[in-house]
Motif scaffolding. Structure first.
Motif, PDB file in Angstrom:
ATOM      1  N   VAL A 165     -10.976 -11.077  -2.371  1.00  0.00           N
ATOM      2  CA  VAL A 165     -10.849  -9.633  -2.159  1.00  0.00           C
ATOM      3  C   VAL A 165      -9.677  -9.394  -1.205  1.00  0.00           C
ATOM      4  N   TRP A 166      -8.690  -8.653  -1.681  1.00  0.00           N
ATOM      5  CA  TRP A 166      -7.538  -8.323  -0.836  1.00  0.00           C
ATOM      6  C   TRP A 166      -6.879  -7.066  -1.391  1.00  0.00           C
TER       7      TRP A 166
ATOM      8  N   THR B 126     -11.438  -2.751  -7.606  1.00  0.00           N
ATOM      9  CA  THR B 126     -12.115  -3.443  -6.501  1.00  0.00           C
ATOM     10  C   THR B 126     -11.158  -4.138  -5.534  1.00  0.00           C
ATOM     11  N   GLY B 127      -9.861  -4.155  -5.846  1.00  0.00           N
ATOM     12  CA  GLY B 127      -8.916  -4.858  -4.997  1.00  0.00           C
ATOM     13  C   GLY B 127      -9.211  -6.343  -4.910  1.00  0.00           C
ATOM     14  N   THR B 128      -9.428  -6.970  -6.063  1.00  0.00           N
ATOM     15  CA  THR B 128      -9.869  -8.362  -6.092  1.00  0.00           C
ATOM     16  C   THR B 128      -8.959  -9.213  -6.972  1.00  0.00           C
TER      17      THR B 128
ATOM     18  N   ASN C 282      -7.697  -3.612 -10.022  1.00  0.00           N
ATOM     19  CA  ASN C 282      -7.450  -2.407  -9.235  1.00  0.00           C
ATOM     20  C   ASN C 282      -8.718  -1.727  -8.706  1.00  0.00           C
TER      21      ASN C 282
ATOM     22  N   ASP D  38      -3.439   0.026  -4.617  1.00  0.00           N
ATOM     23  CA  ASP D  38      -2.430  -0.834  -4.014  1.00  0.00           C
ATOM     24  C   ASP D  38      -1.621  -1.490  -5.133  1.00  0.00           C
TER      25      ASP D  38
ATOM     26  N   THR E 270      -7.065  -2.519  -1.772  1.00  0.00           N
ATOM     27  CA  THR E 270      -7.937  -1.421  -2.175  1.00  0.00           C
ATOM     28  C   THR E 270      -7.370  -0.778  -3.428  1.00  0.00           C
ATOM     29  N   PRO E 271      -8.150   0.053  -4.127  1.00  0.00           N
ATOM     30  CA  PRO E 271      -7.648   0.684  -5.347  1.00  0.00           C
ATOM     31  C   PRO E 271      -6.305   1.397  -5.126  1.00  0.00           C
TER      32      PRO E 271
ATOM     33  N   ARG F 285       0.846  -1.193   0.000  1.00  0.00           N
ATOM     34  CA  ARG F 285       0.000   0.000   0.000  1.00  0.00           C
ATOM     35  C   ARG F 285       0.888   1.251   0.000  1.00  0.00           C
TER      36      ARG F 285
END
Length: 321
Positions: A306-307, A289-291, A287, A312, A309-310, A48
């Motif tokens: 899901v891991w 959805t952080g998926t 990116n 990252d 956030t946008p 992050r």
């Protein structure tokens, strides 16, 4: 790869110059950089930039591992097994100083070493086959690509000219001997001319393989589980919603695996062995959805995780060139 949410090979190269069963041994070398708990599976992991924090969800028990490490827009993510314990170590290379920083998983101690200068490209891998990741950089000058490797077996410093300055790096264990080979992709004369992969084997000899276009992304991995890196590329589409198409040349039989997986404008490629079957899984991290979207090689099903956030940076994207 320096932390970014870029798409497109030109952008990947810009950040570079501006930021794994033949045997159990070779198999481990191809898969353990992203396995932070030693269970044989790549862990969900992101960096992050806003807090310079690594967030890792360990697949063994689902627990969380975090570490503040690195500087956004200065450091390259360079995970590897620097202490040879079979577990991935968190590591970075700092472009501004040429410094390597890593945290040994064996004793949780921090280490640093100077190797390289600003403008180099870090390509840390296990080039001598001792089970430890060797610090290494590529320097492009006078039209030539030179690989500088600091081998952990003898602490020797090796400079090897291999490739043209305009080539893309593609190191891998292409013959399954447990040692990483020097590899490059050379674009053709035009956008749609065949690219050539040149490999200098650690054991001696060379190979030249036409595969993909020069604008394709290089996504190395052992997709067929024979302990050898397969030559593989991802082709982006013309719009942000166009699918990504994976073209993999299986080293086991020379055959083609082709699959649409991911979206051009939203996803970063994150190929790794997430299910622990000894094969690299086709995967992307989205990116917005952080998926993670993972195509599990063990049963050909989709795994959605899901891991992050946008904005990252998924650690597994470090091995795309």
């Amino acid at each position: 790869m320096r932390i970014s949410t870029i798409a497109g090979k030109a952008a990947f190269l810009f950040t570079i110059v501006a930021i794994f069963t033949a045997s159990a041994f070779s198999q481990a070398g191809l898969h353990k950089a992203l396995d932070f708990d030693g269970d044989g599976k790549a862990d969900d992991s992101i960096f992050r930039p806003s807090s310079t924090t690594w967030w890792i969800r360990l697949s063994g028990d689902g627990s969380l591992k975090t570490q503040v490490m690195g500087i956004a827009n200065q450091d390259f993510i360079t995970p590897g097994d620097f202490d040879g314990d079979g577990i991935g170590d968190m590591a970075i290379w700092r472009d501004t100083s040429g410094m390597w920083y890593w945290i040994r998983s064996s004793d949780n101690t921090a280490h640093a070493a100077q190797f390289g200068v600003s403008g180099d490209e870090p390509v840390a891998r296990d080039y001598d086959g001792d089970g430890k990741t060797d610090p290494a950089i590529i320097r492009r000058s006078n039209g030539v690509m030179t690989w500088y490797i600091f081998r952990s077996t003898d602490l020797g410093y090796h400079a090897i000219p291999f490739g043209a300055a305009t080539d893309y790096s593609a190191p891998g264990d292409y013959d399954g001997d447990g040692k990483y080979d020097l590899g490059v992709q050379r674009p053709g004369a035009t956008q749609y001319a065949a690219a050539l992969f040149y490999v200098a084997f650690a054991s001696g000899g060379y190979s030249i393989t036409p595969w993909g276009f020069g604008t394709d992304l290089i996504v190395p991995g052992d997709y067929d589980g024979d302990g050898k890196t397969d030559i593989a590329v991802v082709r982006e589409g013309t719009t942000s919603n166009s699918p990504l198409i994976w073209y993999i040349r299986r080293s086991s039989d020379g055959g083609l695996t082709a699959l649409q997986w991911g979206a051009t404008g939203m996803d970063l490629t994150t190929q790794a062995d997430y299910d622990g079957d000894g094969k690299t899984d086709i995967a992307v991290w989205r990116n917005p959805t952080g998926t993670y979207y993972i195509y599990r090689s063990s049963n050909q099903t989709m795994d959605v995780r899901v891991w992050g956030t946008p904005n990252d940076f998924p650690l597994a994207a470090y091995d795309t060139h």
